[in-house]
Design a protein around this motif. Structure first.
Motif, PDB file in Angstrom:
ATOM      1  N   GLY A 286       5.338  -2.355  -1.841  1.00 31.58           N
ATOM      2  CA  GLY A 286       4.634  -1.355  -1.055  1.00 31.58           C
ATOM      3  C   GLY A 286       5.565  -0.395  -0.348  1.00 31.58           C
TER       4      GLY A 286
ATOM      5  N   LEU B  25      -7.875  -3.925  -0.097  1.00 35.23           N
ATOM      6  CA  LEU B  25      -7.613  -3.146  -1.311  1.00 35.23           C
ATOM      7  C   LEU B  25      -7.497  -4.051  -2.522  1.00 35.23           C
ATOM      8  CD1 LEU B  25      -5.018  -0.374  -0.363  1.00 35.23           C
ATOM      9  CD2 LEU B  25      -7.312  -0.067  -1.275  1.00 35.23           C
TER      10      LEU B  25
ATOM     11  N   GLU C 228      -1.839   5.896   2.620  1.00 36.65           N
ATOM     12  CA  GLU C 228      -3.164   5.275   2.626  1.00 36.65           C
ATOM     13  C   GLU C 228      -3.399   4.344   3.813  1.00 36.65           C
ATOM     14  OE1 GLU C 228      -3.349   3.279  -1.121  1.00 36.65           O
ATOM     15  OE2 GLU C 228      -3.729   5.126  -2.234  1.00 36.65           O
ATOM     16  N   VAL C 229      -2.349   4.057   4.563  1.00 33.84           N
ATOM     17  CA  VAL C 229      -2.465   3.110   5.679  1.00 33.84           C
ATOM     18  C   VAL C 229      -3.084   3.812   6.884  1.00 33.84           C
ATOM     19  CG1 VAL C 229      -1.199   1.600   7.263  1.00 33.84           C
ATOM     20  CG2 VAL C 229      -0.457   1.810   4.884  1.00 33.84           C
TER      21      VAL C 229
ATOM     22  N   MET D   8       0.864  -1.182   0.000  1.00 38.81           N
ATOM     23  CA  MET D   8       0.000   0.000   0.000  1.00 38.81           C
ATOM     24  C   MET D   8       0.899   1.230   0.000  1.00 38.81           C
ATOM     25  SD  MET D   8      -2.745  -0.921   3.035  1.00 38.81           S
ATOM     26  CE  MET D   8      -3.675   0.583   2.838  1.00 38.81           C
ATOM     27  N   LYS D   9       0.346   2.344  -0.430  1.00 41.25           N
ATOM     28  CA  LYS D   9       1.061   3.602  -0.247  1.00 41.25           C
ATOM     29  C   LYS D   9       1.033   3.930   1.242  1.00 41.25           C
ATOM     30  CE  LYS D   9      -0.063   5.567  -4.746  1.00 41.25           C
ATOM     31  NZ  LYS D   9       1.191   5.357  -5.363  1.00 41.25           N
TER      32      LYS D   9
ATOM     33  N   GLN E 213      -6.020  -4.290   5.709  1.00 42.41           N
ATOM     34  CA  GLN E 213      -6.275  -3.146   4.831  1.00 42.41           C
ATOM     35  C   GLN E 213      -5.721  -3.414   3.428  1.00 42.41           C
ATOM     36  OE1 GLN E 213      -5.134   0.732   6.570  1.00 42.41           O
ATOM     37  NE2 GLN E 213      -5.016  -0.369   8.522  1.00 42.41           N
ATOM     38  N   SER E 214      -4.522  -3.959   3.366  1.00 39.30           N
ATOM     39  CA  SER E 214      -3.902  -4.269   2.075  1.00 39.30           C
ATOM     40  C   SER E 214      -4.685  -5.385   1.369  1.00 39.30           C
ATOM     41  CB  SER E 214      -2.449  -4.685   2.278  1.00 39.30           C
ATOM     42  OG  SER E 214      -1.832  -4.980   1.061  1.00 39.30           O
TER      43      SER E 214
END
Length: 118
Positions: free
Chosen positions: A90, A115, A70-71, A66-67, A111-112
């Motif tokens: 990531g 996505l 964005e976490v 993830m970026k 979360q990842s």
């Protein structure tokens, strides 16, 4: 299964129990998750890697695909590794050493995962 067990033998004792619990939790997210033992890390993926794990002597180094921006990380577990040239995918990295951190680590990994499944 036999090959995977042989590949897990190289995991040092201090990280074996945390890895086993961590692995179990990730694999229970979905039956669609694939685990791949690479030369230097372990990849968990559905379409592409959503988390990569580097086994270290005392802990697991986890790269979340993830970026960093964005976490959602209210406990500040993640580090921004954008442009640092680390193993894994990531921009967010965190460490897992103690079993009592597992729920917090999994909240970030989920979360990842989410996505990738959207």
């Amino acid at each position: 299964m036999k090959i995977q067990e042989q590949q897990k033998r190289w995991i040092p004792c201090p990280t074996k129990c945390p890895f086993d619990k961590f692995n179990h939790r990730i694999m229970n997210l979905s039956s669609d998750i694939k685990r791949e033992f690479k030369k230097l890390y372990i990849a968990y993926k559905i379409y592409t890697n959503f988390v990569d794990v580097v086994i270290q002597k005392q802990r697991l180094r986890i790269s979340v695909n993830m970026k960093f921006s964005e976490v959602y990380d209210p406990k500040n577990l993640c580090h921004d590794v954008t442009n640092l040239g680390r193993l894994g995918n990531g921009d967010a990295e965190l460490f897992f050493e103690h079993l009592d951190e597992l729920d917090d680590v999994m909240a970030i990994i989920e979360q990842s995962y989410m996505l990738q499944t959207e």
